[in-house]
Design an enzyme around this catalytic site. Structure first.
Site, PDB file in Angstrom:
ATOM      1  N   HIS A  56       9.310   3.032  -4.137  1.00  0.00           N
ATOM      2  CA  HIS A  56       7.863   3.303  -4.530  1.00  0.00           C
ATOM      3  C   HIS A  56       7.200   2.357  -3.937  1.00  0.00           C
ATOM      4  CE1 HIS A  56       4.619   4.072  -7.168  1.00  0.00           C
ATOM      5  NE2 HIS A  56       4.331   5.215  -6.486  1.00  0.00           N
ATOM      6  N   ASP A  86       2.005   3.674   1.679  1.00  0.00           N
ATOM      7  CA  ASP A  86       0.587   4.370   1.201  1.00  0.00           C
ATOM      8  C   ASP A  86      -0.342   3.847   2.451  1.00  0.00           C
ATOM      9  OD1 ASP A  86       0.750   5.195  -1.797  1.00  0.00           O
ATOM     10  OD2 ASP A  86       1.667   3.012  -1.590  1.00  0.00           O
ATOM     11  N   HIS A  99      -1.909   0.360  -1.292  1.00  0.00           N
ATOM     12  CA  HIS A  99      -1.887   1.677  -2.330  1.00  0.00           C
ATOM     13  C   HIS A  99      -3.171   1.853  -2.834  1.00  0.00           C
ATOM     14  CE1 HIS A  99      -1.542   3.260  -6.422  1.00  0.00           C
ATOM     15  NE2 HIS A  99      -0.759   4.024  -5.587  1.00  0.00           N
TER      16      HIS A  99
END
Length: 313
Positions: A56, A86, A99
């Site tokens: 992640h 991201d 992000h």
């Protein structure tokens, strides 16, 4: 003289050990995925699959900033993995990895990402999860895509980049084998699928209703890996069954839930329970820790093992 020789010998041993460690650190785990067809086969649920980790934000580990190529490589030194990342737009419309909409938390800069040009952003340094400033810089999505070929698969989260730009950069680099797109609905998946039949999705399929919507719009299940939510709960069993019989692997993201448990033992138990209860992969901030936890659950034999290899970089 003898004392001096012993010191020199000890120094030589240390250097040799350092060289060995360096050589080992340059060996990474890779995914042997060369085509979009390979990628679809890799994500096809068979019931005898190899559970694995998706990092992640690229994996969040001390010393290696999230959404950095260095973080990806660090994780791959320990385990094969895909990476959720991201993409965001700069002031001059270049896609970078970040992000947050602001720079404060993860870089030496302040303010909004979109208020800076790429050249300005490249002057900044990235911070790790503990706020330590590193020597690493903000990568562009293009740099990450080029790096990832032959190594891993990048999964693009939905931030502020227009769909058209995402589709264009995938097409430009013929990256359908090493780049997936996160979609939050069947309509979003259809937008991409109508324009590029090779793109594979990390699709939000948290309910039976969502499953039916993908089916109604004709999105091929061969092109979907299903994100079913952040909680490992018994209510997921019927959804797992319905997705699995369509050949779809299911993923739980532990970033907002089990990654935050206080002890390593609690976290390890949670990671293993996710796989035992029916998920095929885990998206974790703690990419290396989660991978270590599920090692005992890896099958002795699986046709999917052909997709897992090693490479010296």
């Amino acid at each position: 003289m003898i004392a001096w020789y012993k010191k020199l010998a000890a120094c030589g041993i240390a250097i040799a050990m350092s060289g060995t460690m360096y050589a080992q650190s340059n060996t990474i785990n890779v995914l042997n995925i060369k085509t979009a067809k390979d990628l679809r086969a890799f994500f096809k649920y068979t019931g005898k699959d190899v559970p694995f980790i998706s990092g992640h934000r690229g994996g969040v580990n001390v010393g290696f900033p999230e959404n950095s190529i260095e973080a990806f490589e660090n994780t791959l030194r320990h385990t094969p993995a895909t990476f959720e990342i991201d993409p965001r737009l700069t002031k001059d419309s270049v896609i970078v990895l970040m992000h947050d909409a602001t720079l404060n938390r993860t870089t030496t800069g302040t303010g909004k990402v979109g208020d800076y040009t790429l050249a300005e952003l490249k002057q900044l340094y990235l911070k790790d999860v503990e706020g330590n400033v590193t020597k690493f810089r903000i990568p562009t999505l293009e740099e990450a895509i080029i790096w990832s070929k032959g190594k891993t698969v990048l999964i693009l989260d939905k931030k502020d980049v227009p769909f058209e730009m995402t589709a264009a950069i995938i097409a430009k680099h013929n990256a359908e084998a090493n780049v997936m797109v996160t979609v939050h609905s069947a309509k979003e998946a259809k937008w991409y699928h109508d324009r590029n039949r090779e793109i594979v999705f990390e699709a939000f399929v948290k309910t039976q209703k969502a499953l039916e919507e993908y089916e109604a719009l004709g999105i091929p299940w061969t092109h979907i890996m299903a994100y079913v939510g952040p909680d490992n709960k018994p209510e997921l069993k019927p959804l797992y069954a319905n997705l699995n019989k369509r050949g779809v692997m299911c993923m739980i993201s532990t970033a907002p839930t089990y990654d935050k448990l206080a002890s390593a033992e609690e976290r390890a138990n949670a990671y293993r329970a996710i796989i035992r209860d029916g998920a095929s992969l885990i998206e974790a901030d703690r990419s290396i820790e989660a991978a270590d936890a599920i090692k005992p659950l890896l099958p002795a034999k699986s046709k999917k093992k052909k997709f897992f290899g090693k490479k010296t970089i």
